[in-house]
Scaffold this motif. Structure first.
Motif, short mmCIF file in Angstrom:
data_model
loop_
_atom_site.label_atom_id
_atom_site.label_comp_id
_atom_site.label_asym_id
_atom_site.label_seq_id
_atom_site.Cartn_x
_atom_site.Cartn_y
_atom_site.Cartn_z
N TYR A 1 0.85 -1.19 0.00
CA TYR A 1 0.00 0.00 0.00
C TYR A 1 0.89 1.25 0.00
O TYR A 1 1.69 1.44 0.91
CB TYR A 1 -0.88 0.07 1.25
CG TYR A 1 -1.62 -1.19 1.62
CD1 TYR A 1 -2.98 -1.34 1.38
CD2 TYR A 1 -0.96 -2.24 2.28
CE1 TYR A 1 -3.66 -2.49 1.76
CE2 TYR A 1 -1.63 -3.39 2.66
CZ TYR A 1 -2.98 -3.51 2.39
OH TYR A 1 -3.64 -4.65 2.77
N LEU B 1 -2.80 0.34 9.13
CA LEU B 1 -3.97 0.26 8.25
C LEU B 1 -5.27 0.48 9.03
O LEU B 1 -5.42 0.00 10.14
CB LEU B 1 -4.03 -1.11 7.58
CG LEU B 1 -2.87 -1.52 6.68
CD1 LEU B 1 -3.05 -2.97 6.25
CD2 LEU B 1 -2.77 -0.61 5.47
N VAL C 1 -8.95 -0.66 8.76
CA VAL C 1 -9.67 -1.72 8.06
C VAL C 1 -11.04 -1.92 8.70
O VAL C 1 -11.32 -1.40 9.79
CB VAL C 1 -8.89 -3.06 8.12
CG1 VAL C 1 -7.51 -2.91 7.52
CG2 VAL C 1 -8.79 -3.57 9.57
N HIS D 1 -15.58 -5.49 2.73
CA HIS D 1 -14.50 -4.99 3.56
C HIS D 1 -13.53 -4.15 2.75
O HIS D 1 -13.61 -4.11 1.51
CB HIS D 1 -13.77 -6.15 4.25
CG HIS D 1 -13.12 -7.11 3.30
ND1 HIS D 1 -13.83 -8.09 2.64
CD2 HIS D 1 -11.83 -7.25 2.89
CE1 HIS D 1 -13.03 -8.80 1.88
NE2 HIS D 1 -11.79 -8.30 2.00
N GLN E 1 -9.34 -1.92 3.04
CA GLN E 1 -8.09 -1.63 3.76
C GLN E 1 -7.58 -0.27 3.28
O GLN E 1 -7.50 -0.03 2.07
CB GLN E 1 -7.04 -2.71 3.48
CG GLN E 1 -7.44 -4.10 3.98
CD GLN E 1 -7.15 -5.18 2.98
OE1 GLN E 1 -6.13 -5.15 2.30
NE2 GLN E 1 -8.03 -6.16 2.88
N ASN F 1 -4.48 2.67 3.98
CA ASN F 1 -3.21 3.02 4.62
C ASN F 1 -3.30 4.42 5.21
O ASN F 1 -3.29 5.42 4.47
CB ASN F 1 -2.06 2.93 3.62
CG ASN F 1 -0.71 3.22 4.26
OD1 ASN F 1 -0.61 3.41 5.48
ND2 ASN F 1 0.34 3.24 3.46
#
Length: 232
Positions: free
Chosen positions: A115, A140, A142, A170, A172, A174
């Motif tokens: 990421y 992260l 999340v 879902h 994610q 950074n």
């Protein structure tokens, strides 16, 4: 006695359903995928065991950072062309059944995710797998949303693990000040991936504007703008 028998039968059917919902169990010690075979089955054709070596069960390169120079700032290793996204030709999926032959029929896939700073792996689902994400480096943000629309967010850092239940939306993100790296393990050799925005606004043939406008409570003019961003 009748009620007890009915209960046992019901539990047996439930257990059978749960088993069927996962990848099929292997019937051999291994089935290294023959990537040259044109035959398409539920999985891949096995190589002749006489030609299999230890190298078929090893993957070299997952320690190398992927190229995050794209619109998402995301790289997935091992990755093959899979899902298009605005400004990004393809998003590697880390589909182990294709690019890590030794995992064929083992019900697993693995992928390294890189990421860039500020990078987002957009809301998506894996319809056939639960995902376990281990953070190797970075920070992260999340989370996933359950079928009651409850959101379960968390901030995970180096050494932390987070689980995304099978089939649930879902993402994610950074949020750190440096690049992040994570290792994802999924309990299917072909977990599948569906990016939510891409599926709705980039579908071909396109979904009727009125449907998306009503679903997202926005004007149809905004639907057209979003669709153009996805090339639809």
């Amino acid at each position: 006695m009748g009620k007890l028998l009915f209960t046992f039968v019901a539990l047996g059917l439930l257990a059978t359903t749960v088993v069927i919902a996962t990848d099929a169990d292997p019937i051999n010690d291994f089935c290294v995928a023959d990537l040259t075979s044109p035959i398409k089955i539920n999985g891949l054709v096995c190589k002749n065991p006489a030609t299999v070596t230890g190298a078929d069960f090893a993957f070299t390169g997952i320690e190398n950072a992927g190229d995050t120079n794209n619109s998402l700032g995301i790289a997935i290793t091992p990755g093959l062309p899979g899902v298009s996204y605005p400004g990004l030709n393809t998003l590697g999926l880390g589909i182990a059944r294709v690019n890590f032959p030794g995992l064929n029929t083992q019900g697993l896939s693995v992928a390294r995710v890189d990421y860039a700073v500020g990078a987002l792996l957009p809301p998506h689902t894996h319809p056939r797998a639960t995902e376990l994400l281990y953070v190797i480096q970075g920070e992260l943000y999340v989370g996933f949303v359950d079928t009651n629309d409850k959101f379960y967010p968390a901030v995970i850092r180096k050494g932390d693990v987070y689980v995304f239940p099978r089939g649930l939306v879902h993402f994610q993100f950074n949020i750190g000040k440096s690049p992040a790296v994570a290792l994802g393990v999924l309990n299917s050799q072909n977990p599948g991936v569906q990016l939510m925005a891409n599926a709705l606004f980039g579908a071909q043939p396109t979904i009727m504007d009125a449907v998306l406008a009503k679903a997202f409570i926005i004007p149809t003019s905004e639907v057209e703008i979003i669709k153009k961003g996805f090339g639809a």
